[in-house]
Design a protein around this motif. Structure first.
Motif, PDB file in Angstrom:
ATOM      1  N   PRO A   1       7.203   7.646   6.608  1.00 19.28           N
ATOM      2  CA  PRO A   1       7.687   6.655   5.635  1.00 19.28           C
ATOM      3  C   PRO A   1       9.118   6.977   5.211  1.00 19.28           C
ATOM      4  O   PRO A   1       9.477   8.139   5.011  1.00 19.28           O
ATOM      5  CB  PRO A   1       6.732   6.816   4.456  1.00 19.28           C
ATOM      6  CG  PRO A   1       5.532   7.501   5.005  1.00 19.28           C
ATOM      7  CD  PRO A   1       6.014   8.346   6.149  1.00 19.28           C
ATOM      8  N   HIS A   2       9.921   5.936   5.127  1.00 13.95           N
ATOM      9  CA  HIS A   2      11.296   6.096   4.650  1.00 13.95           C
ATOM     10  C   HIS A   2      11.247   6.348   3.145  1.00 13.95           C
ATOM     11  O   HIS A   2      10.464   5.721   2.444  1.00 13.95           O
ATOM     12  CB  HIS A   2      12.107   4.844   4.962  1.00 13.95           C
ATOM     13  CG  HIS A   2      13.576   5.056   4.951  1.00 13.95           C
ATOM     14  ND1 HIS A   2      14.289   5.234   3.791  1.00 13.95           N
ATOM     15  CD2 HIS A   2      14.476   5.121   5.957  1.00 13.95           C
ATOM     16  CE1 HIS A   2      15.558   5.399   4.078  1.00 13.95           C
ATOM     17  NE2 HIS A   2      15.699   5.338   5.392  1.00 13.95           N
TER      18      HIS A   2
ATOM     19  N   ALA B   1      15.528   5.228  14.720  1.00 15.19           N
ATOM     20  CA  ALA B   1      15.415   3.843  14.270  1.00 15.19           C
ATOM     21  C   ALA B   1      14.493   3.738  13.070  1.00 15.19           C
ATOM     22  O   ALA B   1      13.729   4.656  12.768  1.00 15.19           O
ATOM     23  CB  ALA B   1      14.874   2.980  15.410  1.00 15.19           C
ATOM     24  N   ARG B   2      14.578   2.580  12.430  1.00 10.56           N
ATOM     25  CA  ARG B   2      13.648   2.236  11.355  1.00 10.56           C
ATOM     26  C   ARG B   2      12.721   1.146  11.877  1.00 10.56           C
ATOM     27  O   ARG B   2      13.166   0.225  12.553  1.00 10.56           O
ATOM     28  CB  ARG B   2      14.391   1.688  10.141  1.00 10.56           C
ATOM     29  CG  ARG B   2      15.298   2.663   9.470  1.00 10.56           C
ATOM     30  CD  ARG B   2      16.134   2.008   8.368  1.00 10.56           C
ATOM     31  NE  ARG B   2      16.922   0.894   8.890  1.00 10.56           N
ATOM     32  CZ  ARG B   2      16.898  -0.342   8.407  1.00 10.56           C
ATOM     33  NH1 ARG B   2      16.157  -0.651   7.373  1.00 10.56           N
ATOM     34  NH2 ARG B   2      17.636  -1.283   8.938  1.00 10.56           N
TER      35      ARG B   2
ATOM     36  N   SER C   1       0.837  -1.189   0.000  1.00 12.70           N
ATOM     37  CA  SER C   1       0.000   0.000   0.000  1.00 12.70           C
ATOM     38  C   SER C   1       0.876   1.246   0.000  1.00 12.70           C
ATOM     39  O   SER C   1       1.883   1.303   0.701  1.00 12.70           O
ATOM     40  CB  SER C   1      -0.889  -0.006   1.252  1.00 12.70           C
ATOM     41  OG  SER C   1      -1.560   1.211   1.392  1.00 12.70           O
ATOM     42  N   ASP C   2       0.483   2.221  -0.785  1.00 15.15           N
ATOM     43  CA  ASP C   2       1.183   3.506  -0.754  1.00 15.15           C
ATOM     44  C   ASP C   2       0.705   4.339   0.430  1.00 15.15           C
ATOM     45  O   ASP C   2       1.457   5.135   0.983  1.00 15.15           O
ATOM     46  CB  ASP C   2       0.950   4.271  -2.057  1.00 15.15           C
ATOM     47  CG  ASP C   2       1.643   3.601  -3.235  1.00 15.15           C
ATOM     48  OD1 ASP C   2       2.671   2.940  -3.020  1.00 15.15           O
ATOM     49  OD2 ASP C   2       1.146   3.749  -4.370  1.00 15.15           O
ATOM     50  N   PHE C   3      -0.555   4.143   0.824  1.00 11.46           N
ATOM     51  CA  PHE C   3      -1.106   4.916   1.937  1.00 11.46           C
ATOM     52  C   PHE C   3      -0.618   4.375   3.277  1.00 11.46           C
ATOM     53  O   PHE C   3      -0.231   5.126   4.159  1.00 11.46           O
ATOM     54  CB  PHE C   3      -2.643   4.910   1.878  1.00 11.46           C
ATOM     55  CG  PHE C   3      -3.269   5.798   2.900  1.00 11.46           C
ATOM     56  CD1 PHE C   3      -3.222   7.182   2.769  1.00 11.46           C
ATOM     57  CD2 PHE C   3      -3.895   5.261   4.009  1.00 11.46           C
ATOM     58  CE1 PHE C   3      -3.789   8.010   3.718  1.00 11.46           C
ATOM     59  CE2 PHE C   3      -4.466   6.082   4.969  1.00 11.46           C
ATOM     60  CZ  PHE C   3      -4.415   7.456   4.818  1.00 11.46           C
TER      61      PHE C   3
ATOM     62  N   PRO D   1      11.567   0.151   2.293  1.00  5.75           N
ATOM     63  CA  PRO D   1      10.245  -0.154   2.869  1.00  5.75           C
ATOM     64  C   PRO D   1      10.280  -0.208   4.397  1.00  5.75           C
ATOM     65  O   PRO D   1      10.370  -1.276   5.006  1.00  5.75           O
ATOM     66  CB  PRO D   1       9.900  -1.518   2.267  1.00  5.75           C
ATOM     67  CG  PRO D   1      11.209  -2.134   1.953  1.00  5.75           C
ATOM     68  CD  PRO D   1      12.140  -1.015   1.631  1.00  5.75           C
ATOM     69  N   SER D   2      10.229   0.954   5.006  1.00  8.13           N
ATOM     70  CA  SER D   2      10.246   1.043   6.459  1.00  8.13           C
ATOM     71  C   SER D   2       9.669   2.388   6.879  1.00  8.13           C
ATOM     72  O   SER D   2       9.420   3.267   6.057  1.00  8.13           O
ATOM     73  CB  SER D   2      11.674   0.885   7.000  1.00  8.13           C
ATOM     74  OG  SER D   2      12.485   1.969   6.591  1.00  8.13           O
ATOM     75  N   MET D   3       9.484   2.512   8.189  1.00  2.75           N
ATOM     76  CA  MET D   3       9.042   3.769   8.785  1.00  2.75           C
ATOM     77  C   MET D   3      10.210   4.307   9.608  1.00  2.75           C
ATOM     78  O   MET D   3      10.846   3.549  10.339  1.00  2.75           O
ATOM     79  CB  MET D   3       7.830   3.549   9.692  1.00  2.75           C
ATOM     80  CG  MET D   3       6.636   2.900   9.011  1.00  2.75           C
ATOM     81  SD  MET D   3       5.801   3.989   7.879  1.00  2.75           S
ATOM     82  CE  MET D   3       5.006   5.089   9.014  1.00  2.75           C
TER      83      MET D   3
END
Length: 181
Positions: A69-70, A86-87, A38-40, A74-76
């Motif tokens: 969003p990073h 942190a990620r 998901s992009d959202f 694919p991480s926050m």
């Protein structure tokens, strides 16, 4: 040969049930990761939810936490008081640990209702402890950056795997009656 199978049937049942359920649940989870991008809710809904809930918990401690969003992976990204700490990656969402927990519980299958309720309750406990451990790690990294290695490699896993181990022991010792004779 047949006598060996009979003699070790409970061990073989455990191994096949554990490996089979772990494989099946892992396949479903991998399918989820592939088909529900998901992009959202980046990078996926569950990881995103863990990031948002961790942010809320850290904020409740009196810190100013933000997850974003990073841009390149694919991480926050997790910030505390505007410091990038942190990620939060897919492996941080506790699903793989819940799959491991569930496979073990199914391997010591008790009564259907008790087993399903224990899996549900245990999964909720593991998920909550995961949010707590991310918050503890983030605050710990912010307050004590010199201990980042021990926090991430010792304290972080100890919280979640310790919880899973205690839940397993409780299941085998108290709730599961299938192997107790």
């Amino acid at each position: 040969m047949l006598q060996l199978f009979r003699k070790y049937s409970s061990v073989l049942r455990f191994i096949f049930m554990f490996l089979g359920s772990y494989f099946v649940f892992s396949m479903f989870y991998n399918a989820y990761l592939i088909f529900f991008k998901s992009d959202f809710y980046f990078p996926d809904y569950l990881t995103h939810l863990v990031g948002v809930q961790s942010e809320s918990l850290i904020n409740s401690f009196g810190y100013s936490a933000t997850v974003l969003p990073h841009q390149t992976e694919p991480s926050m990204k997790l910030f505390v008081n505007e410091v990038y700490l942190a990620r939060i990656v897919e492996g941080c969402n506790s699903v793989s640990i819940i799959i491991l927990f569930t496979a073990f519980i199914l391997s010591f299958f008790g009564k259907l209702k008790a087993t399903l309720l224990y899996i549900l309750a245990g999964s909720a406990i593991i998920y909550a402890m995961n949010i707590i451990r991310i918050a503890i790690l983030a605050v710990g990294l912010y307050e004590y950056p010199q201990y980042s290695s021990i926090l991430h490699s010792v304290v972080f896993p100890l919280i979640i795997y310790g919880t899973v181990f205690i839940l397993w022991v409780l299941w085998v010792q108290i709730f599961s009656k299938s192997f107790q004779k």
